[in-house]
Design an enzyme around this catalytic site. Sequence first.
Site, PDB file in Angstrom:
ATOM      1  N   THR A  85      -1.746  -1.275  -1.587  1.00 17.55           N
ATOM      2  CA  THR A  85      -2.020  -1.656  -0.199  1.00 17.55           C
ATOM      3  C   THR A  85      -3.498  -1.514   0.125  1.00 17.55           C
ATOM      4  O   THR A  85      -4.035  -2.263   0.945  1.00 17.55           O
ATOM      5  CB  THR A  85      -1.172  -0.778   0.743  1.00 17.55           C
ATOM      6  OG1 THR A  85       0.193  -1.109   0.517  1.00 17.55           O
ATOM      7  CG2 THR A  85      -1.499  -1.000   2.206  1.00 17.55           C
ATOM      8  N   THR A 118       0.604   3.279  -3.038  1.00 19.68           N
ATOM      9  CA  THR A 118       1.205   4.589  -2.750  1.00 19.68           C
ATOM     10  C   THR A 118       2.610   4.736  -3.354  1.00 19.68           C
ATOM     11  O   THR A 118       3.071   5.855  -3.571  1.00 19.68           O
ATOM     12  CB  THR A 118       1.334   4.811  -1.223  1.00 19.68           C
ATOM     13  OG1 THR A 118       2.159   3.783  -0.670  1.00 19.68           O
ATOM     14  CG2 THR A 118      -0.016   4.823  -0.538  1.00 19.68           C
ATOM     15  N   ASP A 119       3.284   3.592  -3.607  1.00 16.33           N
ATOM     16  CA  ASP A 119       4.715   3.676  -3.901  1.00 16.33           C
ATOM     17  C   ASP A 119       5.066   4.403  -5.208  1.00 16.33           C
ATOM     18  O   ASP A 119       6.075   5.110  -5.262  1.00 16.33           O
ATOM     19  CB  ASP A 119       5.343   2.276  -3.887  1.00 16.33           C
ATOM     20  CG  ASP A 119       5.513   1.759  -2.459  1.00 16.33           C
ATOM     21  OD1 ASP A 119       5.411   2.576  -1.520  1.00 16.33           O
ATOM     22  OD2 ASP A 119       5.749   0.552  -2.278  1.00 16.33           O
TER      23      ASP A 119
HETATM   24  C1  SIN Z   1       1.232   0.955  -0.773  1.00 11.46           C
HETATM   25  O1  SIN Z   1       0.241   0.969  -1.482  1.00 11.46           O
HETATM   26  O2  SIN Z   1       1.298   1.675   0.265  1.00 11.46           O
HETATM   27  C2  SIN Z   1       2.444   0.112  -1.034  1.00 11.46           C
HETATM   28  C3  SIN Z   1       2.246  -0.914  -2.071  1.00 11.46           C
HETATM   29  C4  SIN Z   1       1.978  -0.317  -3.409  1.00 11.46           C
HETATM   30  O3  SIN Z   1       2.471   0.761  -3.713  1.00 11.46           O
HETATM   31  O4  SIN Z   1       1.277  -0.991  -4.197  1.00 11.46           O
END
Ligand code: SIN
Length: 321
Positions: free
Chosen positions: A9, A92-93
Amino acid sequence: MVVLGTGGTIAGTASNPADNIGYTAAQVGVAQLLAAVPALKTVLRDHDLVSEQVAQVDSKDMRFDVWLSLAQRVVHHLAQADVSAVVITHGTDTLEETAYFLHAVLPPALINEKPVVLTCAMRPASAQSPDGPQNLMDAAAVALTPGAHGVVVVCAGTVHSGLDVQKAHTYKIDAFNSGDAGPLAYVEEGQVRIVKNWPLAFMDKGHIAIKDIPDAALWPRVEIVMNYAGCGGEVVDALLYPREGVAPLRGLVVAGTGNGTMHHDLEAALRRAVLAGVTVVRSTRCAQGRVLATTQSEFPHAQGLSPVKARVALLLSLLSA
Ligand code: SIN
């Protein structure tokens, strides 16, 4: 300092700046992300900044081949005498899985001396008020802190050890925590306030050298099953059933209830899995605490790891067996 981009993200864009969730991750290159934060110069002082795009993925789609090239590029850069730290931009995932993987495979001699700092964002780069730029500044401050070492994660002004960190919130900018272990440090206006020791690498058990890791296509299949009310053993039996073109199951992590407990039907299916040569490890679906050994539990526990990290650990232990 070297910044390796992998997507997420932090590199995402949405057509509407007011939209913090309807975006596409992994759109902006890492060089462009860095160029959009001119204030980084004040954190870097006289340090050079080099960036490299290792991958461009939404981390929900993270692949083992990306992990391998990322680890190889980190080693390449950290081994240079004039590189003091590597920062990685990541979604983050699955960030906590990548952090654990890197902690387990990077050469202890390197990460006990220099830091590998993963950072991320919960809002896309195109957002009205993105969190990525501040996270990048904080990650750089951590990376350049004298004495910093090990694989750590920086998000929303908090520094976590790669071993303890987990994504704990679906939406908030401060999306991570370190469970019972608590954070490692805080970043306040560019100053790093350390509250715990920097993480030390696994020295033997748990560590596997990158040179001993085969091509990603050869990694063993390890899955996760969960215990819940009314749970049966059908999912485990289905996973054991041979399917053409699908690698045989080699390992199973159980996200058990409470202290890694499970429905007796699931337990019976797991016994069948063990007889079929599958290694079973018990973790817990609880977000806090660790599974403790009991006299009744026949499957080994996950040494305090969450199900997703226990899966990475099991994968690596099967690879090194
Ligand atoms: C994020 O980064 O918050 C979600 C998408 C990802 O993990 O690439």
